[in-house]
Motif scaffolding. Structure first.
Motif, PDB file in Angstrom:
ATOM      1  N   MET A   1       0.828  -1.203   0.000  1.00  0.00           N
ATOM      2  CA  MET A   1       0.000   0.000   0.000  1.00  0.00           C
ATOM      3  C   MET A   1       0.863   1.253   0.000  1.00  0.00           C
ATOM      4  O   MET A   1       0.688   2.152  -0.813  1.00  0.00           O
ATOM      5  N   ASN A   2       1.834   1.335   0.896  1.00  0.00           N
ATOM      6  CA  ASN A   2       2.717   2.485   0.955  1.00  0.00           C
ATOM      7  C   ASN A   2       3.593   2.574  -0.285  1.00  0.00           C
ATOM      8  O   ASN A   2       3.932   3.655  -0.739  1.00  0.00           O
ATOM      9  N   ALA A   3       3.977   1.395  -0.838  1.00  0.00           N
ATOM     10  CA  ALA A   3       4.755   1.392  -2.065  1.00  0.00           C
ATOM     11  C   ALA A   3       3.941   1.982  -3.207  1.00  0.00           C
ATOM     12  O   ALA A   3       4.463   2.721  -4.048  1.00  0.00           O
ATOM     13  N   ASP A   4       2.654   1.673  -3.261  1.00  0.00           N
ATOM     14  CA  ASP A   4       1.798   2.249  -4.291  1.00  0.00           C
ATOM     15  C   ASP A   4       1.695   3.757  -4.131  1.00  0.00           C
ATOM     16  O   ASP A   4       1.678   4.505  -5.116  1.00  0.00           O
ATOM     17  N   LEU A   5       1.614   4.210  -2.893  1.00  0.00           N
ATOM     18  CA  LEU A   5       1.552   5.644  -2.631  1.00  0.00           C
ATOM     19  C   LEU A   5       2.817   6.335  -3.098  1.00  0.00           C
ATOM     20  O   LEU A   5       2.778   7.389  -3.717  1.00  0.00           O
ATOM     21  N   LEU A   6       3.974   5.742  -2.821  1.00  0.00           N
ATOM     22  CA  LEU A   6       5.240   6.325  -3.240  1.00  0.00           C
ATOM     23  C   LEU A   6       5.350   6.361  -4.751  1.00  0.00           C
ATOM     24  O   LEU A   6       5.788   7.350  -5.339  1.00  0.00           O
ATOM     25  N   ALA A   7       4.964   5.263  -5.400  1.00  0.00           N
ATOM     26  CA  ALA A   7       5.069   5.207  -6.847  1.00  0.00           C
ATOM     27  C   ALA A   7       4.175   6.240  -7.510  1.00  0.00           C
ATOM     28  O   ALA A   7       4.563   6.911  -8.462  1.00  0.00           O
ATOM     29  N   ALA A   8       2.961   6.381  -6.989  1.00  0.00           N
ATOM     30  CA  ALA A   8       2.035   7.345  -7.571  1.00  0.00           C
ATOM     31  C   ALA A   8       2.523   8.769  -7.354  1.00  0.00           C
ATOM     32  O   ALA A   8       2.418   9.622  -8.239  1.00  0.00           O
TER      33      ALA A   8
ATOM     34  N   GLY B   1      -8.076   9.612  -1.513  1.00  0.00           N
ATOM     35  CA  GLY B   1      -8.926   8.440  -1.687  1.00  0.00           C
ATOM     36  C   GLY B   1      -8.665   7.357  -0.662  1.00  0.00           C
ATOM     37  O   GLY B   1      -9.607   6.727  -0.158  1.00  0.00           O
ATOM     38  N   LEU B   2      -7.404   7.120  -0.317  1.00  0.00           N
ATOM     39  CA  LEU B   2      -7.089   6.092   0.674  1.00  0.00           C
ATOM     40  C   LEU B   2      -7.610   6.469   2.055  1.00  0.00           C
ATOM     41  O   LEU B   2      -8.145   5.629   2.785  1.00  0.00           O
TER      42      LEU B   2
ATOM     43  N   PRO C   1      -5.185   1.342   6.915  1.00  0.00           N
ATOM     44  CA  PRO C   1      -4.697   2.051   8.113  1.00  0.00           C
ATOM     45  C   PRO C   1      -4.413   3.515   7.779  1.00  0.00           C
ATOM     46  O   PRO C   1      -3.315   3.878   7.372  1.00  0.00           O
ATOM     47  N   THR C   2      -5.419   4.349   7.951  1.00  0.00           N
ATOM     48  CA  THR C   2      -5.328   5.723   7.478  1.00  0.00           C
ATOM     49  C   THR C   2      -4.203   6.511   8.145  1.00  0.00           C
ATOM     50  O   THR C   2      -3.556   7.340   7.507  1.00  0.00           O
ATOM     51  N   GLY C   3      -3.969   6.265   9.421  1.00  0.00           N
ATOM     52  CA  GLY C   3      -2.885   6.964  10.092  1.00  0.00           C
ATOM     53  C   GLY C   3      -1.539   6.656   9.474  1.00  0.00           C
ATOM     54  O   GLY C   3      -0.691   7.546   9.313  1.00  0.00           O
ATOM     55  N   ALA C   4      -1.332   5.392   9.104  1.00  0.00           N
ATOM     56  CA  ALA C   4      -0.072   5.003   8.472  1.00  0.00           C
ATOM     57  C   ALA C   4       0.068   5.657   7.099  1.00  0.00           C
ATOM     58  O   ALA C   4       1.170   6.035   6.690  1.00  0.00           O
ATOM     59  N   VAL C   5      -1.027   5.790   6.378  1.00  0.00           N
ATOM     60  CA  VAL C   5      -0.995   6.446   5.075  1.00  0.00           C
ATOM     61  C   VAL C   5      -0.580   7.903   5.216  1.00  0.00           C
ATOM     62  O   VAL C   5       0.267   8.403   4.479  1.00  0.00           O
ATOM     63  N   VAL C   6      -1.161   8.599   6.184  1.00  0.00           N
ATOM     64  CA  VAL C   6      -0.827  10.010   6.403  1.00  0.00           C
ATOM     65  C   VAL C   6       0.635  10.153   6.836  1.00  0.00           C
ATOM     66  O   VAL C   6       1.368  11.019   6.337  1.00  0.00           O
ATOM     67  N   GLY C   7       1.066   9.323   7.768  1.00  0.00           N
ATOM     68  CA  GLY C   7       2.450   9.392   8.220  1.00  0.00           C
ATOM     69  C   GLY C   7       3.438   9.104   7.099  1.00  0.00           C
ATOM     70  O   GLY C   7       4.469   9.782   6.973  1.00  0.00           O
ATOM     71  N   ALA C   8       3.126   8.107   6.266  1.00  0.00           N
ATOM     72  CA  ALA C   8       4.007   7.771   5.153  1.00  0.00           C
ATOM     73  C   ALA C   8       4.063   8.913   4.142  1.00  0.00           C
ATOM     74  O   ALA C   8       5.136   9.249   3.628  1.00  0.00           O
TER      75      ALA C   8
ATOM     76  N   PRO D   1     -13.013   0.210   7.293  1.00  0.00           N
ATOM     77  CA  PRO D   1     -11.702   0.109   7.967  1.00  0.00           C
ATOM     78  C   PRO D   1     -10.817  -0.987   7.391  1.00  0.00           C
ATOM     79  O   PRO D   1     -10.454  -1.950   8.063  1.00  0.00           O
ATOM     80  N   VAL D   2     -10.459  -0.828   6.111  1.00  0.00           N
ATOM     81  CA  VAL D   2      -9.556  -1.779   5.472  1.00  0.00           C
ATOM     82  C   VAL D   2      -8.197  -1.146   5.196  1.00  0.00           C
ATOM     83  O   VAL D   2      -7.269  -1.833   4.787  1.00  0.00           O
TER      84      VAL D   2
END
Length: 208
Positions: free
Chosen positions: A1-8, A22-23, A34-41, A31-32
């Motif tokens: 998931m975080n890798a997809d965020l970085l690539a995009a 969107g995430l 981890p929104t906090g992890a997405v924001v932190g990443a 709740p599928v």
């Protein structure tokens, strides 16, 4: 998931910010993610590259969380009993009843604290829907709550990005920090909700 965020994000901000929005929106409704992890990443990635800007990361995270909370509230208010059961799956009925009583007394303050406390968001939104809380009060309270929430998790990413120069390492460390903090808060919250056992004083034996 975080890798997809970085690539995009590396492909351009036109993809990175909508993906972040969107995430966070998806994770706030279902709740599928981890929104906090997405924001932190995303914040860590913004600190170590020029692909994303930290203020826009904070804005996209806030708006995504706000939209998710308002959708959840609308489901609880207008969706009927089956929709409420879907939203509250895995939640304790006693916790929801407790929050509903607190909501009657404190109103918008509960909206703000519910977003920041572990496992507090869903019971608060369910209570708000059941009590038909006015939109004109819910929206500003939710905006403040989601901004503070996004700011808290973004700060963890900022710390990680300020320590590590590599975007990948900073993103991974930020994700671990967010998940660790979330786990600790969940444990603390669960222990606070468990009632303390009642101890009985031993009976004294009187001699004949």
């Amino acid at each position: 998931m975080n890798a997809d965020l970085l690539a995009a994000a590396s492909d351009g901000t036109a993809i990175g910010y909508p993906l972040l929005f969107g995430l966070v929106l998806l994770g706030s409704v279902v709740p599928v993610v981890p929104t906090g992890a997405v924001v932190g990443a995303a914040a860590a990635f913004a600190m170590t590259t020029d692909a994303l800007g930290l203020p826009l990361v904070l804005a996209a995270s806030t708006l995504g969380a706000l939209a998710g909370d308002l959708i959840t509230f609308a489901i609880c208010r207008f969706g009927g009993p089956s929709a409420v059961r879907w939203v509250t799956r895995g939640q304790h009925a006693e916790r929801i009843d407790e929050v509903r009583e607190q909501f009657r007394r404190h109103g918008w303050q509960i909206v703000v604290t519910g977003r920041l406390l572990p496992a507090g968001r869903i019971p608060v939104l369910v209570a708000a829907g059941a009590l038909a809380y006015p939109w004109r009060r819910l929206v500003p309270a939710s905006l403040l709550a989601t901004f503070l929430w996004a700011l808290a998790y973004a700060l963890l990413g900022v710390v990680s990005g300020g320590v590590f120069d590599s975007p990948l390492v900073a993103t991974l460390i930020a994700t671990v920090l967010v998940l660790a903090v979330g786990g600790v808060l969940n444990v603390v919250g669960a222990r606070r909700r468990v009632p303390a056992p009642v101890t009985r004083r031993p009976e004294r034996c009187e001699s004949a």
